[in-house]
Design a protein around this motif. Structure first.
Motif, PDB file in Angstrom:
ATOM      1  N   TRP A  74       0.815  -1.217   0.000  1.00 27.93           N
ATOM      2  CA  TRP A  74       0.000   0.000   0.000  1.00 27.93           C
ATOM      3  C   TRP A  74       0.849   1.268   0.000  1.00 27.93           C
ATOM      4  O   TRP A  74       0.364   2.343  -0.307  1.00 27.93           O
ATOM      5  N   GLY A  75       2.144   1.181   0.410  1.00 28.66           N
ATOM      6  CA  GLY A  75       3.011   2.353   0.444  1.00 28.66           C
ATOM      7  C   GLY A  75       3.890   2.367   1.678  1.00 28.66           C
ATOM      8  O   GLY A  75       4.271   1.330   2.214  1.00 28.66           O
ATOM      9  N   THR A  76       4.217   3.573   2.163  1.00 27.61           N
ATOM     10  CA  THR A  76       5.062   3.778   3.337  1.00 27.61           C
ATOM     11  C   THR A  76       4.331   4.733   4.263  1.00 27.61           C
ATOM     12  O   THR A  76       3.583   5.596   3.791  1.00 27.61           O
ATOM     13  N   GLY A  77       4.553   4.606   5.572  1.00 24.30           N
ATOM     14  CA  GLY A  77       3.860   5.522   6.476  1.00 24.30           C
ATOM     15  C   GLY A  77       4.318   5.448   7.919  1.00 24.30           C
ATOM     16  O   GLY A  77       5.161   4.626   8.286  1.00 24.30           O
ATOM     17  N   PHE A  78       3.740   6.343   8.712  1.00 24.17           N
ATOM     18  CA  PHE A  78       4.023   6.450  10.148  1.00 24.17           C
ATOM     19  C   PHE A  78       2.814   6.038  10.955  1.00 24.17           C
ATOM     20  O   PHE A  78       1.678   6.219  10.532  1.00 24.17           O
ATOM     21  N   ARG A  79       3.081   5.579  12.153  1.00 28.74           N
ATOM     22  CA  ARG A  79       2.061   5.382  13.170  1.00 28.74           C
ATOM     23  C   ARG A  79       2.642   5.998  14.441  1.00 28.74           C
ATOM     24  O   ARG A  79       3.799   5.746  14.786  1.00 28.74           O
ATOM     25  N   ALA A  80       1.879   6.830  15.108  1.00 29.43           N
ATOM     26  CA  ALA A  80       2.333   7.466  16.345  1.00 29.43           C
ATOM     27  C   ALA A  80       1.179   7.475  17.337  1.00 29.43           C
ATOM     28  O   ALA A  80       0.022   7.723  16.955  1.00 29.43           O
ATOM     29  N   PHE A  81       1.481   7.192  18.601  1.00 29.06           N
ATOM     30  CA  PHE A  81       0.466   7.061  19.643  1.00 29.06           C
ATOM     31  C   PHE A  81       0.831   7.894  20.865  1.00 29.06           C
ATOM     32  O   PHE A  81       1.988   7.932  21.269  1.00 29.06           O
ATOM     33  N   LYS A  82      -0.149   8.513  21.455  1.00 30.77           N
ATOM     34  CA  LYS A  82       0.021   9.151  22.771  1.00 30.77           C
ATOM     35  C   LYS A  82      -1.242   8.838  23.559  1.00 30.77           C
ATOM     36  O   LYS A  82      -2.347   9.206  23.152  1.00 30.77           O
ATOM     37  N   GLY A  83      -1.061   8.135  24.665  1.00 30.21           N
ATOM     38  CA  GLY A  83      -2.230   7.723  25.449  1.00 30.21           C
ATOM     39  C   GLY A  83      -3.047   6.680  24.718  1.00 30.21           C
ATOM     40  O   GLY A  83      -4.273   6.745  24.683  1.00 30.21           O
ATOM     41  N   GLU A  90      -1.947   8.276  11.717  1.00 29.62           N
ATOM     42  CA  GLU A  90      -1.638   7.346  10.635  1.00 29.62           C
ATOM     43  C   GLU A  90      -1.415   8.212   9.405  1.00 29.62           C
ATOM     44  O   GLU A  90      -2.333   8.884   8.932  1.00 29.62           O
ATOM     45  N   ILE A  91      -0.176   8.215   8.932  1.00 28.79           N
ATOM     46  CA  ILE A  91       0.221   9.054   7.803  1.00 28.79           C
ATOM     47  C   ILE A  91       0.846   8.142   6.753  1.00 28.79           C
ATOM     48  O   ILE A  91       1.783   7.410   7.048  1.00 28.79           O
ATOM     49  N   ASN A  92       0.323   8.178   5.535  1.00 30.73           N
ATOM     50  CA  ASN A  92       0.792   7.288   4.475  1.00 30.73           C
ATOM     51  C   ASN A  92       1.117   8.059   3.206  1.00 30.73           C
ATOM     52  O   ASN A  92       0.466   9.043   2.894  1.00 30.73           O
ATOM     53  N   TRP A  93       2.123   7.567   2.477  1.00 24.73           N
ATOM     54  CA  TRP A  93       2.437   8.114   1.170  1.00 24.73           C
ATOM     55  C   TRP A  93       2.743   6.967   0.217  1.00 24.73           C
ATOM     56  O   TRP A  93       2.937   5.833   0.625  1.00 24.73           O
ATOM     57  N   ALA A  94       2.789   7.285  -1.074  1.00 23.38           N
ATOM     58  CA  ALA A  94       2.880   6.275  -2.125  1.00 23.38           C
ATOM     59  C   ALA A  94       4.218   5.543  -2.155  1.00 23.38           C
ATOM     60  O   ALA A  94       5.245   6.091  -1.773  1.00 23.38           O
ATOM     61  N   ASN A  95       4.162   4.345  -2.584  1.00 25.99           N
ATOM     62  CA  ASN A  95       5.270   3.444  -2.886  1.00 25.99           C
ATOM     63  C   ASN A  95       5.871   2.762  -1.654  1.00 25.99           C
ATOM     64  O   ASN A  95       6.130   3.407  -0.647  1.00 25.99           O
ATOM     65  N   GLN A  96       6.053   1.482  -1.804  1.00 27.33           N
ATOM     66  CA  GLN A  96       6.658   0.662  -0.756  1.00 27.33           C
ATOM     67  C   GLN A  96       8.120   1.057  -0.556  1.00 27.33           C
ATOM     68  O   GLN A  96       8.825   1.354  -1.522  1.00 27.33           O
ATOM     69  N   ASN A  97       8.576   1.106   0.692  1.00 32.87           N
ATOM     70  CA  ASN A  97       9.954   1.469   1.061  1.00 32.87           C
ATOM     71  C   ASN A  97      10.383   2.811   0.467  1.00 32.87           C
ATOM     72  O   ASN A  97      11.517   2.993   0.066  1.00 32.87           O
ATOM     73  N   ASN A  98       9.472   3.771   0.445  1.00 36.07           N
ATOM     74  CA  ASN A  98       9.738   5.102  -0.099  1.00 36.07           C
ATOM     75  C   ASN A  98      10.381   5.956   0.991  1.00 36.07           C
ATOM     76  O   ASN A  98       9.729   6.778   1.631  1.00 36.07           O
ATOM     77  N   THR A  99      11.667   5.738   1.215  1.00 39.81           N
ATOM     78  CA  THR A  99      12.393   6.389   2.306  1.00 39.81           C
ATOM     79  C   THR A  99      13.450   7.371   1.810  1.00 39.81           C
ATOM     80  O   THR A  99      14.240   7.867   2.607  1.00 39.81           O
ATOM     81  N   SER A 100      13.459   7.642   0.518  1.00 43.16           N
ATOM     82  CA  SER A 100      14.465   8.565  -0.006  1.00 43.16           C
ATOM     83  C   SER A 100      14.230   9.970   0.538  1.00 43.16           C
ATOM     84  O   SER A 100      13.105  10.364   0.838  1.00 43.16           O
ATOM     85  N   VAL A 101      15.317  10.719   0.671  1.00 44.16           N
ATOM     86  CA  VAL A 101      15.240  12.094   1.150  1.00 44.16           C
ATOM     87  C   VAL A 101      14.474  12.928   0.125  1.00 44.16           C
ATOM     88  O   VAL A 101      14.683  12.800  -1.076  1.00 44.16           O
ATOM     89  N   GLY A 102      13.554  13.759   0.608  1.00 46.63           N
ATOM     90  CA  GLY A 102      12.798  14.636  -0.273  1.00 46.63           C
ATOM     91  C   GLY A 102      11.350  14.759   0.159  1.00 46.63           C
ATOM     92  O   GLY A 102      10.929  14.235   1.184  1.00 46.63           O
TER      93      GLY A 102
END
Length: 164
Positions: A74-83, A90-102
């Protein structure tokens, strides 16, 4: 007598292995640390290493209890929790392993923030900036306009967020 000799031999062998295994680290030649490559700029608040921070409508800085990045078909993204899910991103962007700077495009609805019973999403395309990727950890920031309640702008930063 034979049993005592065998036990003594085993004791000597284990003691030797223990001493070898606990050898002091050689500090005469320090290990080389990887230096992350950074380009672009982050728009979020700089976060402590391994952390995810955000502000709502320019208010106080909040720090997530836990955060990680993940990837899949489905792409690459973050998960962050407080409490728990009291404050959840839940933040997602296109492409699997899309970790390049930019800059990464966050299409409408790909940014979700749950705050209590309110759900905030981006109605239009926004951007997130990855400013560094080193040791399998992401660093960067974002400023996103959201709708869904009293919060209208979320500014966030992430620093050395690990993969899970």
């Amino acid at each position: 007598m034979k049993k005592i000799i065998i036990n003594a031999s085993l004791l000597i062998a284990f003691t030797s292995l223990f001493i070898i295994g606990c050898k002091k680290k050689d500090t005469s030649s320090p290990e080389e640390e990887s230096t992350p490559t950074t380009t672009g700029s982050t728009t979020g608040t700089p976060a402590a290493s391994g952390s995810f921070t955000w502000t709502e409508n320019g208010g106080a800085v909040n720090t997530a209890d836990s955060s990680f990045w993940t990837t899949g078909t489905w792409g690459t993204g973050f998960r962050a929790f407080k409490g728990g899910y009291t404050n959840y991103f839940e933040i997602n962007w296109a492409n699997q392993n899309n970790t390049s700077v930019g800059s990464k495009s966050l299409t409408a609805g790909s940014f979700t923030f749950l705050k209590g019973s309110a759900t905030y999403t981006n109605a239009a395309s926004e951007n997130l900036v990855v400013s560094a990727f080193a040791s399998n950890a992401l660093t960067g920031g974002f400023t996103v306009s959201v709708s869904g309640g009293t919060v209208t702008t979320i500014v966030g930063g992430f620093n050395a967020i690990p993969k899970k």
